[in-house]
Design a protein around this motif. Structure first.
Motif, PDB file in Angstrom:
ATOM      1  N   THR A 207       0.831  -1.196   0.000  1.00 41.35           N
ATOM      2  CA  THR A 207       0.000   0.000   0.000  1.00 41.35           C
ATOM      3  C   THR A 207       0.872   1.256   0.000  1.00 41.35           C
ATOM      4  O   THR A 207       1.947   1.281   0.597  1.00 41.35           O
ATOM      5  N   ASP A 209      -0.636   4.104   0.934  1.00 32.98           N
ATOM      6  CA  ASP A 209      -1.401   4.965   1.822  1.00 32.98           C
ATOM      7  C   ASP A 209      -0.731   4.987   3.200  1.00 32.98           C
ATOM      8  O   ASP A 209      -0.779   4.003   3.941  1.00 32.98           O
ATOM      9  N   VAL A 212      -2.984   4.085   6.203  1.00 33.14           N
ATOM     10  CA  VAL A 212      -3.231   2.653   6.408  1.00 33.14           C
ATOM     11  C   VAL A 212      -2.038   2.016   7.113  1.00 33.14           C
ATOM     12  O   VAL A 212      -2.204   1.213   8.044  1.00 33.14           O
ATOM     13  N   HIS A 248      -6.460  -2.715   1.130  1.00 29.29           N
ATOM     14  CA  HIS A 248      -5.640  -1.585   0.689  1.00 29.29           C
ATOM     15  C   HIS A 248      -4.234  -1.977   0.247  1.00 29.29           C
ATOM     16  O   HIS A 248      -3.501  -1.120  -0.253  1.00 29.29           O
TER      17      HIS A 248
END
Length: 848
Positions: A207, A209, A212, A248
């Protein structure tokens, strides 16, 4: 310097020519560890410009991170503290990234080093200065770790709840809704995993992100606190980590999420094979990612909560050892402390020699005290108390029972302390071990009380070996004739416990088959099925012996002896009680040994420790020809001396001297099994001043030993006593015996947990019959004790070697810092600094 400060050089080109002696600075700081900062103006030349101080802070941050990567946390802490001292006023405004990074790294190192107050003060600064959700999440993560170490678990969970809500990953509220949310999250994780092959998860994308990734780290930090005080929340957290990773993409903490899910699959769903498969996947995933900082955590969870239901307990010990070493390298004190606790509990469950376990626990206590982990310290204290009860030698003369645990002021204070909700796991350990001690000393009412208290602390979960022991001892207590006499048992109690044991025995017979067989034997006895009981007792004893559970072997032998004694078969009871007495002695449970000797003198005192009938006084040989005998206490003292020695060379000498004294041999030789082959390690001859060490000389190269005899013993693990070795047709062609002539030989296998550890070889040339078959028992007991002692000493040497490697790495790092500092000085001699120019201008002005 370029290597350590590359990131600093990119942002501060002047860093390479700074006139700062970092080594001298760190020495001064270490002399005052309580100082929060130092006046850099005291260094030569003084730094007064904010830009120069920022350069030094950036260099310290880079050097500290490099030291942390190389497994030198104390050196890293020094660099980070130096960087904090160098930060100019207003740094959170001028260079907030540098200031935040230094405070966060220093706070983490302070926590890892047990300086929790210092960590707390730094985290207060971070909480006030954090600019973004990610920075606040990092601060929360560190606060959770500090709270967990101090036993403030509810506060840790509250912090985690706030932080995760900020990142959009809310935790369920307390109450019935939390349990429903946990079940739904776990079902979702199972469904998502069911659509994939586990091996395909290794290729899942990462991921990008950052939120996250931060959430995964927070969930990882909350897993252990939640497991201790709120099992449904722990289930939700474990499953949420997997679902986040699958939705994710994987983040840095994803391997831990899969391991936590595996834990729940074992604890909640009882899908032990699936749990172990997912746990193995998590290990491989982490190794591919090269995240050594998670290695300790993953192996601890796998060994403590999953493999105990699928593999022999020795596999768990191996995982704990690897986890302990990885945790020390990575600087993970909380999980290192947990490896100490679970190692002690598993060794106690295996029936490893009590003195050796107690010595190891004492070492663990020192380590945990330095890390200031309150929960682990309390847990290990409970283990130490149980060992003290088992090894007590203070029973009054004539007492029929071993001394019961004394409830003194210290015990009362300890039990009051562990009554707090945060100490639930510690209380479980305390009550479970007290249950075992009470049962062994035949305090069955006490065992029932302790078992009930332990079950209350379990909150319905059975997720480690100690919890299965509660079921085992509760079942035995309910079936005890002394307790059940005059008491009506509930119809579902014993079958419920027995069914759980049956399921574990089917999944992992190595650990649980003998326990299930013993409970079935006691059930058959209680039902009056004597023939079935006889068979089941023998099967339980044999299964415990084959799998290396010395304590359970002793317990099964004792219960079998009581069964036969109650039916009037005293001669048969005599055999089983003698076996129980000897096994308890091998375990080192002095209190139990004394209890059996006093309560059953007609079964135990009639024999020597080793099962030989005592001779009537009139049949004894003349004193001039009688070899000195070793009574039980002497053998026990010799065993204690062996277990107290952790230096291999001294252990070899003690062992061989004791063997020579017991056997009356001219020479004694120790061989150890390494990498599947026997090698001669040490020899003690009658005319030698000390032990000769042979540095693992291969057995095939030993021309002065009866190689054929040793190989036979190693292969069969059966002892050999030869009055005249050359006359035995099995060994008549041995080259050494053909050349050396008549020899009396005694040879025994050293086995530990069912594995060949080595061979003890004693020889005499005093003529035929120098050794007698009666000497097999004392020497056999010595061999079994020696196997445990040698195994402990070898493990101690491995730990010392690891510590030496770490010290060498630290010394190399310090030498590199010194070299780079000297390079900096040389660079400064070749280039003028702006401060020198300023001083010359000032001097010229003053002269005018």
């Amino acid at each position: 310097m370029k290597l350590l400060c590359k990131s600093a050089d990119e942002r501060y080109p002047g860093a390479q020519v700074m006139k700062v002696d970092l080594e001298a600075y760190l020495k001064r700081r270490d002399a005052r560890p309580d100082a929060a900062s130092w006046d850099l103006d005291a260094l030569a030349p003084p730094l007064v410009a904010p830009h120069g101080r920022a350069e030094l802070a950036a260099m310290s941050l880079a050097a500290g991170r490099k030291a942390k990567e190389q497994g030198a946390p104390s050196e890293a802490a020094g660099f980070f503290e130096a960087g904090l001292s160098a930060l100019p006023d207003g740094s959170f405004k001028e260079d907030p990234e540098l200031a935040f990074s230094l405070h966060a790294e220093a706070a983490e190192c302070a926590y890892l080093g047990g300086q929790l107050e210092r960590a707390g003060s730094l985290l207060d600064v971070l909480a006030a200065e954090a600019r973004s959700d990610l920075e606040r999440a990092r601060t929360y993560e560190l606060r959770i770790a500090v709270c967990a170490a101090q036993g403030r678990l509810e506060e840790a969970i509250a912090l985690g709840k706030t932080a995760l809500a900020m990142l959009g990953v809310p935790l369920p509220e307390d109450g019935p809704a939390r349990k429903a949310a946990a079940e739904a999250e776990l079902a979702a994780a199972r469904a998502a995993l069911g659509t994939r092959r586990l091996s395909d998860l290794l290729d899942e994308p990462e991921t990008s992100d950052a939120r996250v990734r931060a959430a995964l780290r927070l969930l990882m930090a909350l897993t252990m606190p939640a497991a201790r005080i709120c099992p449904p929340l722990c289930t939700f957290i474990a499953a949420r980590q997997v679902n986040l990773s699958l939705e994710h993409g994987h983040g840095g903490a994803s391997p831990y999420g899969y391991m936590a899910y595996a834990w729940m699959a074992a604890r909640v769903l009882r899908r032990y094979d699936e749990a172990y498969e997912v746990g193995e996947l998590a290990l491989e995933m982490n190794e591919r990612a090269g995240q050594d900082e998670l290695s300790c955590r993953l192996r601890l969870v796998l060994g403590a909560h999953i493999s105990v239901f699928t593999k022999h307990l020795l596999s768990s010990l191996d995982l704990f050892k690897e986890a302990h070493e990885a945790g020390l390298r990575a600087g993970d004190p909380s999980y290192v402390a947990q490896t100490c606790v679970h190692t002690a509990l598993v060794r106690l469950g295996l029936g490893d020699e009590c003195a050796a376990v107690r010595a190891e626990v004492d070492g663990f206590l020192e380590l945990v005290q330095r890390g200031r982990d309150e929960l682990a310290l309390a847990a290990l204290t409970g283990v130490r108390r149980a060992l003290d009860d088992l090894m007590s030698t203070t029973a009054p003369v004539g007492a029929s029972r071993a001394p019961e645990p004394v409830v003194d002021e210290a015990t009362a204070a300890y039990e009051e302390k562990i009554s707090a909700p945060a100490y639930g796991a510690v209380a479980l350990i305390h009550y479970a071990l007290r249950q075992q001690v009470c049962f062994l000393v035949e305090d069955y009412e006490g065992a029932m009380r302790m078992g009930s208290l332990a079950e209350a602390k379990m909150q319905g979960r059975v997720d480690d070996h100690l919890a299965t022991e509660v079921f085992f001892y509760t079942c035995l207590t309910l079936l005890s004739p002394a307790l059940s006499r005059g008491r009506q048992l509930t119809p579902v109690s014993v079958p419920n416990y027995r069914d759980r044991l049956a399921a574990w025995a089917e999944r992992c017979p190595d650990n649980y088959r003998h326990k299930h067989l013993l409970v079935r034997a006691e059930s058959a006895r209680a039902a009056g099925e004597e023939l079935a009981a006889m068979k089941l007792y023998d099967q339980a004893i044999e299964a415990a012996k084959v799998n290396g559970f010395v304590r359970d072997e002793a317990l099964a032998s004792e219960l079998c002896a009581k069964f036969h004694l109650a039916s009037g078969r005293e001669r048969i009871a005599h055999v089983y009680m003698t076996d129980a007495h000897e096994a308890y002695l091998r375990w080192g449970a002095t209190a139990k040994v004394r209890q059996l000797s006093r309560k059953y003198p007609h079964l135990v005192a009639r024999t020597t420790l080793f099962g030989q009938a005592s001779r009537p006084p009139e049949a004894a040989p003349p004193a001039s020809t009688q070899r000195p005998s070793l009574d039980a206490l002497a053998i026990f003292r010799a065993s204690r001396a062996l277990h107290g020695e952790l230096v291999l060379e001294r252990l070899f000498e003690r062992l061989l001297r004791v063997l020579r004294e017991i056997a009356g041999a001219r020479r004694a030789v120790l061989l150890l099994a390494r990498d599947g082959a026997l090698g001669v390690e040490a020899e003690l001859a009658a005319d030698a001043e000390g032990v000769r060490l042979d540095a693992a000389m291969p057995l095939e190269c030993a021309s002065d030993l009866a190689v054929a005899v040793i190989q036979h013993v190693a292969q069969t693990q059966q002892p050999v006593v030869l009055a005249s070795a050359a006359a035995d047709e099995r060994f008549a062609q041995d080259p050494y015996l053909l050349e050396a002539g008549p020899r009396s030989i005694l040879c025994l296998a050293m086995t530990h947990q069912g594995r060949l550890t080595g061979v003890l070889y004693a020889e005499s040339d005093a003529g035929a019959g120098a050794f007698r078959a009666g000497q097999l028992e004392p020497c056999g007991l010595l061999a079994s004790q020696a196997a445990v002692a040698v195994n402990n000493a070898l493990r101690y040497r491995e730990v010392q070697s690891t510590a030496s490697d770490l010290r060498r790495c630290n010394e190399a790092l310090a030498a590199e810092v010194a070299r780079l500092t000297e390079e900096l000085r040389a660079c400064n001699r070749d280039a003028e600094s702006p401060w020198s120019e300023l001083r010359r201008c000032s001097d010229a002005r003053d002269a005018r």
